[in-house]
Scaffold this active site. Structure first.
Site, PDB file in Angstrom:
ATOM      1  N   CYS A   7       0.824  -1.226   0.000  1.00 59.31           N
ATOM      2  CA  CYS A   7       0.000   0.000   0.000  1.00 59.31           C
ATOM      3  C   CYS A   7       0.853   1.270   0.000  1.00 59.31           C
ATOM      4  O   CYS A   7       0.389   2.332  -0.409  1.00 59.31           O
ATOM      5  CB  CYS A   7      -0.924   0.007   1.204  1.00 59.31           C
ATOM      6  SG  CYS A   7      -1.898  -1.489   1.289  1.00 59.31           S
TER       7      CYS A   7
ATOM      8  N   HIS B 147      -3.986   6.652   1.579  1.00 53.45           N
ATOM      9  CA  HIS B 147      -4.247   5.331   0.999  1.00 53.45           C
ATOM     10  C   HIS B 147      -5.672   4.916   1.364  1.00 53.45           C
ATOM     11  O   HIS B 147      -6.175   5.221   2.442  1.00 53.45           O
ATOM     12  CB  HIS B 147      -3.236   4.324   1.553  1.00 53.45           C
ATOM     13  CG  HIS B 147      -3.600   2.911   1.261  1.00 53.45           C
ATOM     14  ND1 HIS B 147      -3.879   2.478  -0.011  1.00 53.45           N
ATOM     15  CD2 HIS B 147      -3.752   1.837   2.066  1.00 53.45           C
ATOM     16  CE1 HIS B 147      -4.180   1.194   0.025  1.00 53.45           C
ATOM     17  NE2 HIS B 147      -4.116   0.779   1.280  1.00 53.45           N
TER      18      HIS B 147
ATOM     19  N   ASN C 227     -10.006  -1.219  -1.999  1.00 56.42           N
ATOM     20  CA  ASN C 227      -8.583  -1.003  -1.741  1.00 56.42           C
ATOM     21  C   ASN C 227      -7.786  -1.500  -2.951  1.00 56.42           C
ATOM     22  O   ASN C 227      -7.730  -2.697  -3.209  1.00 56.42           O
ATOM     23  CB  ASN C 227      -8.196  -1.784  -0.473  1.00 56.42           C
ATOM     24  CG  ASN C 227      -6.729  -1.654  -0.118  1.00 56.42           C
ATOM     25  OD1 ASN C 227      -5.926  -1.135  -0.893  1.00 56.42           O
ATOM     26  ND2 ASN C 227      -6.371  -2.144   1.056  1.00 56.42           N
TER      27      ASN C 227
HETATM   28  O1  UT7 Z   1      -4.399  -1.860   2.799  1.00 60.53           O
HETATM   29  C1  UT7 Z   1      -3.720  -2.548   3.796  1.00 60.53           C
HETATM   30  C2  UT7 Z   1      -4.126  -2.108   5.123  1.00 60.53           C
HETATM   31  N1  UT7 Z   1      -5.354  -2.722   5.506  1.00 60.53           N
HETATM   32  C3  UT7 Z   1      -6.080  -2.219   6.487  1.00 60.53           C
HETATM   33  O2  UT7 Z   1      -5.696  -1.210   7.012  1.00 60.53           O
HETATM   34  C4  UT7 Z   1      -7.326  -2.950   6.949  1.00 60.53           C
HETATM   35  C5  UT7 Z   1      -7.459  -2.848   8.453  1.00 60.53           C
HETATM   36  N2  UT7 Z   1      -8.529  -3.657   9.036  1.00 60.53           N
HETATM   37  C6  UT7 Z   1      -9.839  -3.437   8.786  1.00 60.53           C
HETATM   38  O3  UT7 Z   1     -10.160  -2.571   8.021  1.00 60.53           O
HETATM   39  C7  UT7 Z   1     -10.857  -4.270   9.509  1.00 60.53           C
HETATM   40  O4  UT7 Z   1     -10.209  -5.074  10.478  1.00 60.53           O
HETATM   41  C8  UT7 Z   1     -11.720  -5.164   8.589  1.00 60.53           C
HETATM   42  C9  UT7 Z   1     -12.675  -4.307   7.802  1.00 60.53           C
HETATM   43  C10 UT7 Z   1     -10.831  -5.928   7.622  1.00 60.53           C
HETATM   44  C11 UT7 Z   1     -12.534  -6.170   9.398  1.00 60.53           C
HETATM   45  O5  UT7 Z   1     -13.331  -5.489  10.349  1.00 60.53           O
HETATM   46  P1  UT7 Z   1     -13.372  -5.991  11.871  1.00 60.53           P
HETATM   47  O6  UT7 Z   1     -14.283  -5.106  12.575  1.00 60.53           O
HETATM   48  O7  UT7 Z   1     -11.968  -6.065  12.362  1.00 60.53           O
HETATM   49  O8  UT7 Z   1     -14.050  -7.414  11.719  1.00 60.53           O
HETATM   50  P2  UT7 Z   1     -13.514  -8.851  12.145  1.00 60.53           P
HETATM   51  O9  UT7 Z   1     -12.572  -9.386  11.126  1.00 60.53           O
HETATM   52  O10 UT7 Z   1     -13.076  -8.842  13.582  1.00 60.53           O
HETATM   53  O11 UT7 Z   1     -14.863  -9.659  12.082  1.00 60.53           O
HETATM   54  C12 UT7 Z   1     -15.989  -9.333  12.915  1.00 60.53           C
HETATM   55  C13 UT7 Z   1     -17.121 -10.269  12.531  1.00 60.53           C
HETATM   56  C14 UT7 Z   1     -16.721 -11.748  12.574  1.00 60.53           C
HETATM   57  O12 UT7 Z   1     -17.836 -12.486  12.970  1.00 60.53           O
HETATM   58  P3  UT7 Z   1     -18.004 -12.978  14.516  1.00 60.53           P
HETATM   59  O13 UT7 Z   1     -16.794 -13.813  14.769  1.00 60.53           O
HETATM   60  O14 UT7 Z   1     -18.027 -11.708  15.326  1.00 60.53           O
HETATM   61  O15 UT7 Z   1     -19.277 -13.716  14.485  1.00 60.53           O
HETATM   62  C15 UT7 Z   1     -16.403 -12.042  11.132  1.00 60.53           C
HETATM   63  O16 UT7 Z   1     -16.573 -13.417  10.826  1.00 60.53           O
HETATM   64  O17 UT7 Z   1     -17.530 -10.016  11.197  1.00 60.53           O
HETATM   65  C16 UT7 Z   1     -17.448 -11.213  10.427  1.00 60.53           C
HETATM   66  N3  UT7 Z   1     -17.044 -10.859   9.081  1.00 60.53           N
HETATM   67  C17 UT7 Z   1     -17.917 -10.623   8.080  1.00 60.53           C
HETATM   68  N4  UT7 Z   1     -19.265 -10.665   8.042  1.00 60.53           N
HETATM   69  C18 UT7 Z   1     -19.841 -10.364   6.861  1.00 60.53           C
HETATM   70  C19 UT7 Z   1     -15.790 -10.682   8.594  1.00 60.53           C
HETATM   71  N5  UT7 Z   1     -15.840 -10.347   7.302  1.00 60.53           N
HETATM   72  C20 UT7 Z   1     -17.146 -10.299   6.965  1.00 60.53           C
HETATM   73  C21 UT7 Z   1     -17.810 -10.001   5.752  1.00 60.53           C
HETATM   74  N6  UT7 Z   1     -19.175 -10.058   5.769  1.00 60.53           N
HETATM   75  N7  UT7 Z   1     -17.163  -9.679   4.629  1.00 60.53           N
END
Ligand code: UT7
Length: 352
Positions: free
Chosen positions: A132, A279, A309
């Site tokens: 990135c 970014h 992204n």
């Molecule tokens: O470009 C490189 C740099 N990248 C970044 O800076 C990205 C940084 N991170 C993020 O933006 C966030 O961590 C994400 C958007 C990727 C994820 O958000 P989060 O709030 O950290 O979600 P999580 O991965 O902890 O997941 C929370 C819940 C989980 O379910 P349970 O375990 O709470 O039941 C996941 O299984 O959301 C679920 N989940 C989804 N549900 C529907 C994860 N992805 C999805 C999805 N659709 N696509």
């Protein structure tokens, strides 16, 4: 970390070097618009979850099985950047090509772009892998070559085709919904004066968290690099995987650091800034950073809603779009900032 560490600007003791400026910009995204709801055909997800957590509404993906690589998207972006600069491919002396999704494992994508675009045989072609932060690293490299007088016309490209390498099952949904394909390019030339120039670039990395956002295969530490016979046994290790919360936490710390570093280095304040172009990893990250730093919403350019992204391509696409929309113009103070896999992060401050 000292504010000058990693700065690529002149030191107090160095002789005055010439500066560089962006003479042309261009970008390109493929025509296929993939909306959040379209993703439901492959995985258990929802428009609501994606919008709420990331701000993304849709992204562009290359057509399946069409053999389109990042260098094809880079070609269109580069042609536009050259036209914008009033130059031709034959004028380019060096290409710096940033990507984490190269056309093939090797050689680097830059030589494919060279061939397609018609950059002269014998030009210097450099591929870089700073994810990135790739475009900011690329700008900095181009800047150094122009400052020293080695080259006068350098093409910097950020291009990605993510869509062909994502885990589209529910297992990979936390990562796959984020990424889009696209390319952006800038042509750098020597600056005539300080009213329109790249003021400074600031590059950083910390390998401690390298495995928090990565794709493990292809890998030279495995025999063979892609164990084709065992793809079923790879358990998704060929797909990008991310510890999302960990990455988010580091991003919202490193981005403000890099932005402040660029401002401090040039004696500028946030009030002087016309636009911050960060970014595009997650709209929530950029909103959080802007709020924390007290930067008003209308001074931050976001387009992740429409493109997702696009990694190394995100900043040049956003910069090109922001300028084309008339929000920034000649002489405006613009800050670019990125954070991503590696981890790598950095910033650039320029007068457009
Ligand atoms: O470009 C490189 C740099 N990248 C970044 O800076 C990205 C940084 N991170 C993020 O933006 C966030 O961590 C994400 C958007 C990727 C994820 O958000 P989060 O709030 O950290 O979600 P999580 O991965 O902890 O997941 C929370 C819940 C989980 O379910 P349970 O375990 O709470 O039941 C996941 O299984 O959301 C679920 N989940 C989804 N549900 C529907 C994860 N992805 C999805 C999805 N659709 N696509």
């Amino acid at each position: 970390m000292g504010s000058d560490q990693g700065a690529s600007d002149m030191t107090d003791h160095a002789p005055a070097l010439r500066r560089s400026r962006i003479a042309g910009l261009g970008s390109h995204v493929p025509p296929w618009v993939v909306k959040n709801d379209d993703l439901k055909q492959w995985m258990d997800t929802s428009d609501e979850w994606i919008r709420e957590r990331t701000g993304i509404v849709e992204r562009r993906w290359v057509e399946r099985d069409a053999g389109v690589g990042g260098s094809d998207l880079a070609l269109s972006a580069s042609k536009k950047a050259l036209a914008d600069a009033g130059l031709e491919a034959k004028d380019i002396q060096m290409v710096v090509y940033a990507t984490l999704s190269p056309d093939v494992h090797f050689p680097g994508s830059g030589v494919f772009l060279q061939r397609k675009l018609g950059v002269p045989v014998g030009a210097a072609i450099l591929d870089i892998r700073q994810q990135c932060t790739g475009f900011i690293y690329g700008l900095s490299i181009a800047d150094q070559f122009i400052k020293t007088g080695m080259y006068d016309r350098v093409l910097v490209v950020g291009a990605e085709v993510h869509s062909t390498g994502l885990d589209l099952s529910t297992t990979g949904r936390d990562v796959s919904v984020l990424f889009g394909d696209g390319a952006g390019a800038a042509v750098l030339v020597p600056a005539e004066d300080e009213r329109r120039c790249l003021l400074s670039t600031h590059l950083h990395a910390d390998g401690a968290n390298a495995e928090d956002l990565w794709a493990e295969f292809p890998a030279s530490r495995h025999h063979p690099h892609v164990p084709v016979a065992m793809t079923g046994a790879l358990e998704g290790r060929q797909f990008p995987r991310m510890k999302g919360k960990q990455v988010f936490k580091h991003a919202v710390t490193r981005l403000p650091e890099a932005i402040f570093e660029a401002m401090a280095r040039n004696g500028a304040t946030l009030a002087d800034l016309k636009m911050l172009i960060p970014h595009q990893a997650n709209l929530r990250i950029n909103e959080f950073v802007a709020k924390m730093m007290g930067i008003p919403e209308d001074k931050v350019w976001n387009n992740i809603q429409r493109f997702g992204n696009t990694t190394a391509a995100s900043i040049p696409i956003a910069l090109d779009e922001c300028r084309s929309a008339g929000h920034i113009g000649p002489g405006d103070l613009v800050c670019l900032a990125a954070f991503g896999a590696g981890f790598t992060w950095g910033s650039a401050l320029l007068r457009l």
